[in-house]
Design an enzyme around this catalytic site. Structure first.
Site, short mmCIF file in Angstrom:
data_model
loop_
_atom_site.label_atom_id
_atom_site.label_comp_id
_atom_site.label_asym_id
_atom_site.label_seq_id
_atom_site.Cartn_x
_atom_site.Cartn_y
_atom_site.Cartn_z
N GLY C 11 -7.33 4.61 -10.22
CA GLY C 11 -6.45 5.37 -10.91
C GLY C 11 -5.18 4.68 -10.78
O GLY C 11 -4.72 3.83 -10.04
N ARG C 72 -13.26 3.16 -14.76
CA ARG C 72 -14.26 3.14 -13.93
C ARG C 72 -15.43 2.29 -14.43
O ARG C 72 -15.40 2.25 -15.61
CB ARG C 72 -14.85 4.65 -13.76
N ASP C 103 -8.55 1.14 -2.42
CA ASP C 103 -9.77 0.37 -1.56
C ASP C 103 -10.97 0.35 -2.43
O ASP C 103 -11.58 -0.50 -1.90
CB ASP C 103 -9.64 1.10 -0.20
N THR C 125 -1.77 2.40 -5.39
CA THR C 125 -2.27 3.75 -5.50
C THR C 125 -1.14 5.00 -5.05
O THR C 125 -0.16 4.46 -4.04
CB THR C 125 -3.43 4.08 -4.60
N ASP C 127 -1.66 7.30 -3.13
CA ASP C 127 -2.05 7.95 -2.24
C ASP C 127 -1.55 7.26 -0.80
O ASP C 127 -1.54 8.19 0.38
CB ASP C 127 -3.46 7.93 -1.98
N ASP C 129 -2.96 5.18 0.95
CA ASP C 129 -3.84 5.14 2.18
C ASP C 129 -4.64 4.04 2.44
O ASP C 129 -5.70 4.24 2.68
CB ASP C 129 -4.85 6.48 1.65
N ARG C 171 -6.67 13.26 -0.98
CA ARG C 171 -7.93 13.98 -0.67
C ARG C 171 -8.20 13.72 0.81
O ARG C 171 -8.58 14.54 1.71
CB ARG C 171 -9.06 13.35 -1.35
#
Lengths: 319, 319, 319, 319
Positions: C11, C72, C103, C125, C127, C129, C171
């Site tokens: 993303g 992707r 990741d 990212t 996120d 994360d 998520r």
């Protein structure tokens, strides 16, 4: 016509790219070729001209500035310069030209038209000062930039109980100052169109303080005087300390507002239509909520009138 | 402790309201009363103090400026002023005070602490120049305001092939200029921490032009010299025309960024905890990604060091 | 090394362009060539690779998304795909690769490294994360986008005395919800890391109403449940009407904040340094306010821990 | 008249506060008292009415939402409710009322006028759907909010070569979708005013891909169908994956644009003038660039027509 050109000239204004995109795609829609002229009239003289496809103007509608660049060009004011330009356009097969810019740019377009090369003027300037149109491309974006700046300044003004002077663009036209003053809740607006009374202004400042206002904001168009000059005047006359913010060049930039993108699109498209219908020497505008085209000379001979009802209302509401 | 106060002092900075909210609500969470002191130390002397409930600080986390107002106060630097302040606080039943502001504000807090009235310092200034903390409340917002301005200016700079000088705040600390220069892709950054070489700067400008850069942006911290002064220097030395933008007061205002709201919340809450644990004379900060408290005198005696790796990197990337 | 490549994968996140710019220019600064790989691992397999000069990454530091595109690529998970990729890189003369992404993208980079082709991972990212770094590129911008949305929603919530549920991305990681909840003054935050008690949440809502709060805002990370699902639950349990706002894809876009541009610049530059020093299989990060590099496998084996002190503080301040 | 009231009703829209400020200050300017009615018609029935001074509406021109709050009120549709409202207004000494809201709110105002209590309608709704005026207060801000969201989404769409569906507000009126579609450079716009051809839309999508467009954006007004529904339809018909963004409530909030502040100011001021001249049952609007007032019943009986030239142009330019 089989091929036309488009250029941007004078100070850049947000929404010019939307107009360029509209000229290119509207032209292609009507089956003609469109070429971009880079760096304004300078590029016209130098033959800095490239054909543009629909994809070349993709993803530019949201960009500030102008993808075709702009430049000053003294040479174009000469006979020689104009003849060179026409030669270059003939070489490229251009049969018409859309000029996006201010009234200075219109004069060049008129000169070419008079030499038999049809040009259309599209009003692109943040000053909103072109006679014959209620709005120019870029004015709305510049106005919102000014408003955001005033909102930021008000945070500090309120926190510290201060009087701020905000200097905005506008050498001859007070539109930006007027609209920004009303929308920004300014106490006082100084514009070139209206003489000011320094004593009345100071009186207003002092009354505001007396009734507990935590801040005062004064908007001054650069055409009246500089912000620092005004601060000195107030200091001298009434010993009131003010802070000055000169907004400067940030007023020209930024992603265009929705309105400036729509205006740019409407104007660019109409310019192509008028050109295809054989109409050199016309200017595009928005008049009474309608897209119009009119004799370009009106843009030089008529006067632009700022909406003075905003001035009056602003005073009434700043009590 | 049963009741504490909170005030904001010095130049306002975005995120101060988040800190005030945190002090008030964290205090209430721990079962104590919290009072807001209005207009900084001036309000402390005058007893301009009001109890605040949780609801009184609702809907302020997103507001720029400071809801408690700020003011300069020469009287507070005197013995007499400080004694008056302590008297007022006793009258109100305050047993501790959180002072949100810059290092000047910390000196007042230290003075009160030394007189037996425990104060905690929370770093609120856009300059990011308080020793002992990696970040101050307001720096991130001011930085983003500068970046947005540079982005706008770049539109015009690119369109017209111009060199722009952007003057940002920072009398003694170059943090704002450094970060903005790197994030804004500036060619040259002038900060108080580093001597500059005007010839090298001009050389850089000319090389950039030679390799076809359409614009150059120079960031100068006000502590080095004014933007207009720098423009004159460049004009004189190399006959290069530049445009100047003095960002000024807009850098102080605006709705705080997420980071400044989080920082304000974390710092305000920690201040209450330290105060309740009996810790007057401490300053709150963020050090190596941890909220810390440290001896407030460190904020006067230690030196703030700007991150010079940003300076080096900025030069390497501006090739 | 004489030539390296750079790609963006997974993303997109704001600030990726700053990282790409830094890789390219830092490489050139050290005298090596840099090539951009377009459309992530897909482009690597297909040989969609072009050499980039300093000027090719000019004027991109302020752009959202990624100029190298992303995609992707299932084929790259196969042996065959990875061998094709290495072949393409050899053909282009690449000796190392910087991979900017999440990741998932790191796993591809690790696979190439294990096959003898050194790769460096740069965390990109929204996120936040990725284990081993306190911040990822894009998180700060996404967070501010969420905050601006909450500020807008609060206007309506306050005007109409309503409870709003705002669903944000996340998520597995609650960072965005946590930071946005604290910075947005939310009453309740639901994150994957923490079980929730629906009864306690409803109780909190009702107490807020009783003490006169004009609005309540609930932030829910998508990993917990959808916003509409939560609204149904609250309606069913307590007959309280709520409005739902699913922020969705706007969280990924936008011009990067100053912080994300600086982070991207620092990380991209460090990646080149590590690669030139022979260090394949390393990941770049920010740890305790320092730029670090660490074994990339840590990003898979260690756990990312959200800062739960924000969760606790948010509850204490939302009283 | 000696005293008038002002209320906001229906969905809040940015710029309502500018209108409230204008009503209050214009009233005071003309020497009459002005009272704010809180929470719309509900507050009118309950007598939630307070006199407002000039200072009470200071610093609200830049705020989203409405400081007078809004609420739905079924009781006001009954005879009884309306009689209660009139009683309350008599008790407060109100002789006229300015109602800021959508056409639902106008019906209430008309009912009161018919009962002998003169009301003026000021168009405040983001939908721009009130017959008799070219613009409503809040439309411009909502439009720019949508445009900013589309700009963010385009970053991701371009980076990933995706088709995005953006669902915007507009149950019966396509204005927001139309303007946003043109200003956002959308490929396809679906509005309630125009039937759509799903096959033609898919054909357009596929042609765009074929000629190398990296992204497509489809704007759909909620009145046509939901964004997710449209995605399902496209998936089913052509097996094209799309991403959906439902903008939702963020469209109502935010600091008003300059234009909405000016519109609010002009409309609020005119409403007071009309009321003082004895004109109950009038609505205020902007028609052909002029502030006008007209028979309020026109707002129910006439039809609002979206500017379909934008629809046509948008199609021509999205080639």
């Amino acid at each position: 016509m089989k091929k036309i050109g488009v250029l941007t000239s004078g100070g850049d204004s947000p929404g010019m790219n939307a107009a360029v995109r509209a000229v290119v795609r509207k032209g292609i829609y009507h089956g003609i070729e469109v070429a971009g002229v880079y760096s304004g009239y300078q590029g016209l003289i130098e033959g800095n001209i490239k054909r543009l496809e629909a994809g070349d103007v993709g993803d530019i509608i949201q960009r500030g500035g102008t993808k075709l660049y702009s430049a000053r060009c003294d040479e174009f004011r000469t006979n020689e310069g104009q003849l060179k330009a026409i030669e270059q356009m003939k070489k490229e097969g251009l049969e018409g030209l859309v000029v996006i810019g201010g009234d200075g740019s219109y004069r060049g377009a008129m000169a070419l038209t008079e030499r038999g090369f049809p040009c259309i003027g599209v009003p692109g300037t943040i000053d909103n000062d072109i006679p014959g149109t209620d709005y120019t491309i870029g004015f709305d974006t510049a106005l919102n930039t000014v408003i955001e700046a005033i909102d930021k300044i008000r945070d500090t003004a309120t926190s510290h109980e201060r009087t701020f002077i905000v200097e905005v663009m506008g050498r001859d036209a007070g539109d930006l100052a007027l609209w920004a003053g009303l929308a920004g809740g300014a106490e006082t607006i100084l514009i070139p169109e209206e003489s000011y009374d320094i004593d009345e202004m100071i009186d207003r400042l002092q009354k505001g303080r007396d009734r507990g206002k935590r801040h005062s904001i004064i908007i001054v168009a650069e055409g009246v005087m500089g912000g620092n000059e005004l601060a000195d005047l107030i200091k001298e006359k009434a010993d009131i300390e003010t802070r000055v913010s000169v907004l400067g060049h940030i007023q020209r930039g930024g992603s265009p507002t929705a309105r400036d993108r729509v205006l740019g699109s409407l104007f660019g498209a109409r310019a192509v239509e008028v050109l295809l219908n054989g109409g050199g020497g016309r200017a595009i505008g928005m008049k009474n909520h309608q897209v119009v085209d009119y004799d370009m000379t009106e843009a030089f001979t008529a006067e632009h009138n700022a909406d003075m009802s905003l001035y009056t209302l602003s005073k009434e509401l700043a009590i």
